[in-house]
Design a protein around this motif. Structure first.
Motif, short mmCIF file in Angstrom:
data_model
loop_
_atom_site.label_atom_id
_atom_site.label_comp_id
_atom_site.label_asym_id
_atom_site.label_seq_id
_atom_site.Cartn_x
_atom_site.Cartn_y
_atom_site.Cartn_z
N LEU A 103 0.87 -1.27 -0.06
CA LEU A 103 -0.08 -0.04 -0.09
C LEU A 103 0.76 1.23 -0.06
O LEU A 103 0.56 2.27 -0.72
N TRP A 104 2.07 1.33 0.86
CA TRP A 104 2.73 2.35 1.07
C TRP A 104 3.67 2.83 -0.28
O TRP A 104 3.54 3.95 -0.59
N GLY A 105 3.88 1.85 -1.18
CA GLY A 105 4.37 1.95 -2.51
C GLY A 105 3.52 2.71 -3.18
O GLY A 105 4.00 3.60 -3.89
N HIS A 106 2.14 2.04 -3.37
CA HIS A 106 1.21 2.68 -4.26
C HIS A 106 0.95 4.21 -3.98
O HIS A 106 0.91 5.06 -4.63
N VAL A 107 0.97 4.34 -2.74
CA VAL A 107 0.37 5.68 -2.19
C VAL A 107 1.61 6.76 -2.43
O VAL A 107 1.41 7.72 -2.88
N GLY A 108 2.61 6.06 -1.95
CA GLY A 108 3.88 7.03 -2.06
C GLY A 108 4.27 7.47 -3.68
O GLY A 108 4.45 8.72 -3.72
N GLY A 148 1.13 2.53 -8.36
CA GLY A 148 0.14 3.69 -7.87
C GLY A 148 -1.03 3.14 -7.51
O GLY A 148 -1.27 2.06 -8.04
N LEU A 149 -2.22 4.16 -7.22
CA LEU A 149 -3.36 4.14 -6.98
C LEU A 149 -4.10 3.66 -8.15
O LEU A 149 -5.22 2.96 -8.36
N GLY A 150 -3.75 4.36 -9.33
CA GLY A 150 -4.34 4.04 -10.71
C GLY A 150 -4.07 2.83 -11.14
O GLY A 150 -4.72 2.12 -11.87
#
Length: 276
Positions: free
Chosen positions: A75-80, A224-226
């Motif tokens: 999650l932190w990688g996608h959000v970051g 990423g979130l996309g």
């Protein structure tokens, strides 16, 4: 200053702090009522089987997906990476809008030269840029950040011009009568007067930055979130799609809240309407 005057000032400050604190709690509480009610209704209807789980899983399932992503660390990688792309595009788009908006707002010849072309570019749909950016810049970070900066540029640009052209000409005449230089006119009259419109443009630009990051992360992103949206679609996992949408909503709202606080502090001198 007399002791009585100091006590009155301190009392006013404490009252202002208490009211501000109360308003903050009221804003959070009142703004949370409808989302909480919607989540409860959604959860209850899902539990009673009104919504098929393969199309619309319950909120607890979606939250569980977010927790699982947080526990495995992905999650932190996608959000970051999404935050990095949005903020990089936001700062680049804002810098370009400040430069061109300032020129067009202040100088007639610059308006005649640049504004027609910029307005023509503004009419181009955002997704139309995707194949061209991929062709020019590949599918790396440069094309994604450029895509987001294009989305941020136009609302900031338009609001800067609106703010500058809306400055009271009498104030500028007063400045000229006091022999202020062009730089002093901009710093002491035009900038403060156009600041409300500029800050509104920043909030609009950041909002569009969050919209454009989805289109940007469709360009071959692996994080990423996309990317999570596409991964959820490809794996037929609506809970992953909804988790990504919820994260967009929470983080986007958080960044807008920061800009709104900045706007309130910067424009504290304004005598605004008090809502009943």
């Amino acid at each position: 200053m007399s002791k009585v005057s100091e006590e009155v000032i301190n009392w006013d400050k404490n009252k202002f702090k208490r009211n501000k604190s109360f308003l903050s709690y009221e804003v959070i509480w009142m703004g949370s009522i409808i989302p909480i009610l919607l989540l409860i209704v959604w959860e209850v209807l899902s539990r009673f089987g009104y919504f098929p789980t393969y199309l619309l899983p319950a909120p607890t399932t979606v939250v569980g997906t977010i927790i699982n992503l947080a526990e495995d660390g992905s999650l932190w990688g996608h959000v970051g990476i999404t935050l990095y792309r949005v903020f990089a595009g936001f700062f680049l788009g804002t810098a370009a809008a400040l430069m061109l908006g300032g020129l067009v707002g202040l100088y007639r010849k610059a308006e005649l030269l640049f504004d027609p072309l910029i307005q023509a570019f503004r009419a181009i749909p955002s997704l139309a840029w995707v194949p061209l950016f991929i062709l020019w810049m590949g599918i790396g970070e440069v094309s994604k950040i450029t895509m987001i900066s294009v989305g941020v540029f136009f609302p900031v640009y338009l609001n800067i011009i609106s703010g500058i052209t809306g400055v009271d000409r009498k104030l500028i005449e007063v400045g000229k009568m006091n022999r202020l230089s062009t730089f002093q006119l901009v710093r002491r009259i035009i900038l403060p007067a156009s600041l409300p419109s500029f800050l509104t443009g920043l909030r609009s630009g950041l909002g569009l930055g969050w919209m454009f990051v989805v289109a940007a992360e469709l360009m071959g992103a692996s994080q990423g979130l996309g990317y999570l949206l596409i991964a959820g679609q490809n794996t037929l996992s609506p809970e992953t799609i909804l988790a990504s949408i919820l994260l967009f909503a929470f983080i986007g709202k958080g960044t807008d809240w920061i800009l709104k606080k900045l706007e309130s502090r910067t424009l504290h001198w304004q005598d605004r309407i008090v809502k009943s």
